[in-house]
Motif scaffolding. Structure first.
Motif, PDB file in Angstrom:
ATOM      1  N   HIS A 112       2.326   9.330  -6.045  1.00 48.08           N
ATOM      2  CA  HIS A 112       2.882  10.630  -5.661  1.00 48.08           C
ATOM      3  C   HIS A 112       4.075  10.992  -6.539  1.00 48.08           C
ATOM      4  CE1 HIS A 112       4.654  13.855  -3.300  1.00 48.08           C
ATOM      5  NE2 HIS A 112       5.772  13.168  -3.249  1.00 48.08           N
ATOM      6  N   ALA A 168       1.109   4.040  -3.091  1.00 51.85           N
ATOM      7  CA  ALA A 168       0.869   5.464  -2.844  1.00 51.85           C
ATOM      8  C   ALA A 168       2.076   6.306  -3.240  1.00 51.85           C
ATOM      9  CB  ALA A 168       0.520   5.687  -1.375  1.00 51.85           C
ATOM     10  N   GLN A 169       3.257   5.799  -2.941  1.00 54.17           N
ATOM     11  CA  GLN A 169       4.488   6.518  -3.284  1.00 54.17           C
ATOM     12  C   GLN A 169       4.656   6.615  -4.799  1.00 54.17           C
ATOM     13  OE1 GLN A 169       8.275   4.657  -2.138  1.00 54.17           O
ATOM     14  NE2 GLN A 169       8.907   6.621  -1.294  1.00 54.17           N
ATOM     15  N   GLY A 201       0.812  -1.215   0.000  1.00 54.31           N
ATOM     16  CA  GLY A 201       0.000   0.000   0.000  1.00 54.31           C
ATOM     17  C   GLY A 201       0.842   1.259   0.000  1.00 54.31           C
TER      18      GLY A 201
END
Length: 344
Positions: A247, A243-244, A239
């Motif tokens: 981003h 997300a990284q 997760g």
């Protein structure tokens, strides 16, 4: 914007008149590109549409044309051509394209519009069980062609929902990581359990070198090797990495984004189904590939690169060492930003 049933019923006469006019139209052909599902970091939730740099149409085509004879005697008529036509059922009622035609016809009937059957030509250019979104390509091409032929009778969310349902009928579960990029193009984030999808930025210098070895791996079989549950630490790591990755793309940090393209969910279990994958990953990384992963559920694999020489060397390596027969292929691809489109 969504039209209310009342609004659409008010235009039923116009649409039926439009359909009558379509009976004299020249054929309409829609192309839907291949795609990489999962993209390693986004299991069941991330997909990329592919466009080979040499101009090859790596995807399926569906062509619609009128049927002759009295309307009352007509029914959908399917013809299947292309290099992978032989892998599909001979009975047209078992073909997902005819299922799409009947589903579109039923959806139109629900809003009071009668859709006349057509002659449908499927040019099957993607191999079955390749990990390149073969079923999604046929589904998207068919439903997009039907909706264009009928004056965009259904709005985009409605057509997208039908595509998801048809894809779920093939794979056993509804996942949009092939359907969404195939329809809309580019890199798409598709939250599981939702009918929403989001475009993600794709670095312009990135290329995906994809190799289908010429063998088949059923999605259901590839899912069967996955565990029912994963350790909490793995879930947290996945997760955070996902997300990284998102981003990093939005902030323009291509190096960080590439470092995030690692599969902790499926690859540890599926790599044993792909002879030569481990060796290819090591070799390609040594050549300078940014990341190497399994496309969808395999057996196609991909290497992300940002250098022409690395792309060329990766293609040559995969052609010599991962492609298993003359049927297989290797392509250097950019992101297909157009998605499904008419090519008439």
């Amino acid at each position: 914007l969504r039209r209310s049933p009342e609004d659409r019923l008010a235009t039923t006469g116009q649409l039926i008149a439009m359909n009558t006019q379509h009976s004299t139209h020249s054929p309409l052909t829609v192309y839907a590109p291949a795609s990489i599902g999962n993209m390693s970091v986004g299991f069941d939730a991330l997909g990329l549409a592919l466009a080979p740099m040499d101009g090859t149409l790596l995807g399926d085509l569906v062509q619609l044309s009128p049927l002759s004879g009295d309307f009352e005697e007509k029914d959908w008529l399917l013809d299947v051509q292309g290099p992978f036509a032989h892998a599909l059922p001979e009975d047209q009622e078992q073909n997902i394209v005819i299922s799409c035609c009947r589903a579109y016809q039923a959806a139109s009937a629900e809003i009071g519009v009668s859709i006349e059957p057509l002659k449908v030509l499927l040019k099957k250019q993607l191999p079955i069980g390749s990990g390149l979104g073969s079923s999604a390509s046929s589904i998207v091409a068919a439903l997009e062609a039907l909706n264009r032929w009928n004056g965009n009778l259904l709005n985009t969310p409605e057509v997208f929902r039908l595509m998801a349902e048809m894809e779920g009928a093939i794979s056993g579960e509804v996942h949009l990581d092939n359907v969404a990029p195939c329809l809309f193009g580019g890199l798409r984030l598709c939250p599981p359990g939702s009918q929403t999808e989001y475009a993600l930025p794709w670095p312009g210098a990135w290329r995906a070198v994809v190799c289908w070895p010429g063998t088949r791996l059923e999605t259901r079989a590839a899912r069967a090797v996955l565990p029912d549950a994963i350790p909490r630490k793995t879930a947290v790591r996945h997760g955070a990495q996902f997300a990284q990755f998102v981003h990093a793309l939005h902030s323009g940090n291509q190096k960080l984004a590439a470092e995030c393209v690692v599969d902790h969910i499926a690859e540890p279990y599926r790599r044993k189904l792909l002879p030569g994958f481990e060796e290819a990953r090591s070799a390609l990384k040594e050549m300078g590939a940014l990341a190497v992963g399994i496309s969808g559920s395999g057996p196609t694999i991909f290497a992300l690169v940002d250098d022409f020489d690395v792309a060329r060397d990766s293609r040559e390596y995969l052609d010599r060492n991962y492609r298993k027969n003359e049927t297989g292929f290797v392509h250097i691809c950019r992101a297909d930003l157009g998605g499904a489109r008419s090519i008439d």
